[in-house]
Write a protein that holds these residues in place. Structure first.
Motif, PDB file in Angstrom:
ATOM      1  N   ALA A  76       0.832  -1.208   0.000  1.00 40.00           N
ATOM      2  CA  ALA A  76       0.000   0.000   0.000  1.00 40.00           C
ATOM      3  C   ALA A  76       0.866   1.257   0.000  1.00 40.00           C
ATOM      4  O   ALA A  76       0.543   2.254  -0.668  1.00 40.00           O
ATOM      5  CB  ALA A  76      -0.932   0.000   1.212  1.00 40.00           C
ATOM      6  N   GLY A  77       1.979   1.230   0.738  1.00 36.99           N
ATOM      7  CA  GLY A  77       2.884   2.370   0.753  1.00 36.99           C
ATOM      8  C   GLY A  77       3.492   2.656  -0.605  1.00 36.99           C
ATOM      9  O   GLY A  77       3.621   3.815  -1.018  1.00 36.99           O
ATOM     10  N   LEU A  78       3.883   1.611  -1.328  1.00 38.00           N
ATOM     11  CA  LEU A  78       4.431   1.794  -2.677  1.00 38.00           C
ATOM     12  C   LEU A  78       3.389   2.378  -3.622  1.00 38.00           C
ATOM     13  O   LEU A  78       3.702   3.236  -4.456  1.00 38.00           O
ATOM     14  CB  LEU A  78       4.936   0.450  -3.213  1.00 38.00           C
ATOM     15  N   MET A  79       2.131   1.920  -3.495  1.00 38.28           N
ATOM     16  CA  MET A  79       1.074   2.481  -4.335  1.00 38.28           C
ATOM     17  C   MET A  79       0.868   3.955  -4.015  1.00 38.28           C
ATOM     18  O   MET A  79       0.684   4.781  -4.918  1.00 38.28           O
ATOM     19  CB  MET A  79      -0.229   1.710  -4.141  1.00 38.28           C
ATOM     20  N   ALA A  80       0.868   4.296  -2.726  1.00 39.40           N
ATOM     21  CA  ALA A  80       0.697   5.699  -2.331  1.00 39.40           C
ATOM     22  C   ALA A  80       1.842   6.554  -2.852  1.00 39.40           C
ATOM     23  O   ALA A  80       1.652   7.716  -3.223  1.00 39.40           O
ATOM     24  CB  ALA A  80       0.612   5.801  -0.812  1.00 39.40           C
ATOM     25  N   MET A  81       3.037   5.989  -2.894  1.00 37.51           N
ATOM     26  CA  MET A  81       4.209   6.750  -3.322  1.00 37.51           C
ATOM     27  C   MET A  81       4.264   6.950  -4.832  1.00 37.51           C
ATOM     28  O   MET A  81       4.597   8.038  -5.325  1.00 37.51           O
ATOM     29  CB  MET A  81       5.485   6.034  -2.863  1.00 37.51           C
ATOM     30  N   MET A  82       3.873   5.920  -5.600  1.00 33.60           N
ATOM     31  CA  MET A  82       4.131   5.930  -7.036  1.00 33.60           C
ATOM     32  C   MET A  82       2.938   6.283  -7.913  1.00 33.60           C
ATOM     33  O   MET A  82       3.121   6.777  -9.023  1.00 33.60           O
ATOM     34  CB  MET A  82       4.655   4.549  -7.462  1.00 33.60           C
ATOM     35  N   PHE A  83       1.718   6.019  -7.437  1.00 32.12           N
ATOM     36  CA  PHE A  83       0.568   6.121  -8.324  1.00 32.12           C
ATOM     37  C   PHE A  83      -0.265   7.363  -8.050  1.00 32.12           C
ATOM     38  O   PHE A  83      -0.393   7.809  -6.911  1.00 32.12           O
ATOM     39  CB  PHE A  83      -0.322   4.880  -8.203  1.00 32.12           C
ATOM     40  N   ASN A  84      -0.832   7.883  -9.135  1.00 25.90           N
ATOM     41  CA  ASN A  84      -1.851   8.905  -9.031  1.00 25.90           C
ATOM     42  C   ASN A  84      -3.184   8.190  -8.813  1.00 25.90           C
ATOM     43  O   ASN A  84      -3.709   7.544  -9.726  1.00 25.90           O
ATOM     44  CB  ASN A  84      -1.893   9.747 -10.315  1.00 25.90           C
TER      45      ASN A  84
END
Length: 626
Positions: free
Chosen positions: A382-390
């Motif tokens: 979830a952290g990676l999604m928050a960091m990388m995705f709009n």
């Protein structure tokens, strides 16, 4: 033919718990009713209070946003009561996943569990991103400007820059969740109390500056050329108020995290229903109060959609309120983030224990009594999604998972309320538990009169089967009716005869199925909480949820299809074979009960199977047959 029947039976085999399963768990039972109420309130009162209220008031409903929140609250209460009844029946970790497993079978349980994972992952990532953005706005967007200059990402579909701050926030709360559930809820309770105090401050102070004329704005005073409607209490009409209700419905998403705490609550059969009902009452009161304050203090067409509360208090000369509201907003977003993250490892734990996904996800830390691996994996992802995705275009994906879960829980309540005692979730026979499925019912002669006048005043195999078929047909017709109303609304608005005739026929079929259900005898087993007015409330819940699902965009459904293809590839290549029920069915029973105080122990194929309520998550020789 035999192969097809065997395959179908695997898809609908059901999981039914024994009495011992209700109390035994590898997790830490430490949560009280107040903890659950705080968890439900904290996970829900975030962006809905500080952002959604202003958006709906200005663009969709005007002052009638208060009715939008009220209608959305009633619709959420329907789903909440269904969750509460199931929590009284099956107080286990996994929420709607477990509920569907004991009612409609393994395949549908996997579908719901897989979509709950998507819902909570996207929910966590979106709230983390909102927290970061809100904090960044307080320091003049210095974080955003720095990373846009030094690490820009010009890739379609991704964020314009890597948001390391949101990634760190997610990891920080992941660590809190790993340490222990009691520590997590203590953190949540403190921040939720601060948030509620700020909301109370806003409501009390706001009503001192209330002006009823803002609910009665004349059309001539509405700015020309603006998309502000026609003034009055419903400037966008009844349809605008209902569209606002659809948007406000998603502001209530989050209370269902209470249902995932079945194995960590001291008295789940009592505390979970109370927690859900009380949390929804407080949430509805808070939303309606804030909606009233926003629209009474300021004309709806002037509201700032990005920061409605600071704007309206600045407008009346109370600038100091901005700082108090900011504290509440950060606390609300923090508890929303915790509430979005909290259920995710619990669903992974439940699915991993049953073998439908990789069993290491169910590994429980002997020190902290939490699903450690599941928490770490879900937090990092979830952290990676928050960091990388709009995440703007992915938010609707969260809605599909939620609405699908709400719908199936309502269907499950209908099915179990008309079920015979032997097929209810709590049974003492492991053999019957493992073998039972929706395809199994006693061969009785069917008569058309049974649809209206069943032969018995208590549920039978035949009456239960009639109820199941009626529920299934009703859901199909509701889907067709909702699709017709949504996609051919122009023909209905123009009052074309053929459109009215089709809508009338579909509506009559829904009522006919509902009549058949009403005529069947209900199970009268005692529960700590039962949904009132069955089958009406679960049926209304199905109508609302299916309608809202079909209102989502075609692109959302396409992404949903891709996610489901990934899930089905995991289930049919791994989950179906590794399922605990499948392992049980593949072996010959060689032994019988050995320890009645612990439950039924069975030996087959050299593997010992016990009716222990949970699995350690490893592929060792002792694992659950449930």
């Amino acid at each position: 033919m035999a192969v097809c029947v065997s395959f179908m039976r695997k898809l609908v085999r059901r999981k039914i718990f024994t009495d011992d399963d209700i109390t035994e768990t590898n997790l830490n039972r430490c949560l009280t009713t107040l903890d659950l109420i705080g968890l439900g309130i904290g996970s829900t009162l975030g962006t809905g209070i500080y952002i959604v209220t202003g958006q709906v008031a200005k663009e969709t409903a005007g002052p009638s946003v208060i009715l939008s929140f009220l209608i959305a609250g009633i619709a959420s209460a329907f789903a909440g009561m269904c969750y509460a009844e199931f929590a009284a029946r099956v107080p286990r970790a996994g929420s709607a996943y477990v509920y569907s497993y004991v009612t409609v079978g393994e395949l549908m349980a996997f579908v719901i569990g897989w979509n709950l994972l998507l819902e909570y992952i996207i929910g966590t990532a979106s709230v983390a991103r909102a927290w970061s953005t809100y904090f960044d706005s307080l320091i003049d967007n210095k974080i955003q400007n720095f990373f846009r200059e030094n690490l820009p990402m010009d890739v379609t579909g991704l964020s314009g820059y890597p948001d390391f701050f949101s990634f760190c926030i997610t990891l920080l709360l992941t660590g809190v969740l790993c340490i222990g559930v009691k520590e997590s809820t203590r953190f949540n309770n403190i921040f939720t109390c601060v948030n509620l105090l700020v909301i109370t401050y806003v409501v009390i102070c706001g009503f001192f500056k209330a002006d009823l004329s803002n609910w009665e704005i004349e059309p001539s005073k509405v700015p020309e050329g603006s998309k502000a409607g026609s003034g009055g209490f419903m400037p966008f009409g009844f349809s605008g108020m209902m569209s606002g209700a659809a948007t406000c419905f998603y502001a209530y998403v989050g209370f269902d995290c209470i249902a995932t705490t079945g194995e960590e609550t001291k008295n789940p059969q009592r505390s979970i229903p109370i927690g859900i009902v009380v949390a929804l009452l407080v949430i509805s009161l808070a939303y309606c109060s804030i909606a009233a304050v926003v629209t009474l203090m300021c004309p709806y067409y002037l509201v700032d959609i990005n920061a409605p509360l600071p704007f309206i208090f600045d407008r009346v000369g109370w600038g100091v309120a901005r700082y108090i509201i900011t504290i509440g907003a950060l606390c609300g977003l923090s508890t929303s983030l915790l509430g979005a993250m909290f259920p995710l490892p619990r669903v992974l734990y439940a699915m991993g224990s049953d073998g439908l996904i990789f069993r290491f996800m169910a590994k429980v830390s002997p020190r902290f009594k939490t699903p450690l691996i599941g928490t770490l994996v879900s937090g990092v992802f979830a952290g990676l999604m928050a960091m990388m995705f709009n995440l703007d275009e992915l938010v609707d994906m969260m809605s599909i998972g939620t609405l699908l879960a709400y719908t199936l829980v309502a269907i499950c309540v209908l099915i179990l309320r008309y079920e015979i005692d032997d097929n209810l979730p709590k049974m003492n026979s492991l053999v019957k538990m493992s073998r039972t499925s929706l395809l199994d019912f006693e061969k009785q002669p069917f008569r058309m009169s049974y649809l209206i006048k069943p032969p018995s005043n208590s549920p039978t195999e035949m009456s239960a089967h009639i109820a199941k078929v009626s529920v299934g047909v009703m859901c199909v017709v509701i889907t067709g009716f909702s699709a017709f109303v949504i996609f051919l609304d122009t023909a209905l608005m123009e009052r074309k005869v053929w459109a009215i005739a089709v809508a009338t026929v579909l509506g009559a079929l829904i009522l006919l199925c509902l009549t058949f259900i009403i005529c069947q005898p209900q199970n009268t087993s005692a529960l700590n909480f039962k949904v009132p007015l069955v089958p009406y409330i679960p049926a209304l819940s199905c109508v609302v949820n299916i309608y809202l699902m079909l209102k989502l965009s075609a692109m959302t459904w396409l992404r949903f299809g891709i996610w489901m293809l990934i899930g089905f590839s995991i289930y049919f290549s791994y989950g179906m074979r590794q399922s605990s029920l499948n392992r049980y069915d593949q072996h010959t029973i060689l032994g019988s009960s050995k320890d009645k105080t612990k439950g039924t122990s069975l030996a087959y194929g050299g593997t010992k199977v016990t009716n222990s309520s949970s699995s350690t998550g490893s592929d060792d020789l002792e694992e659950s047959a449930h």
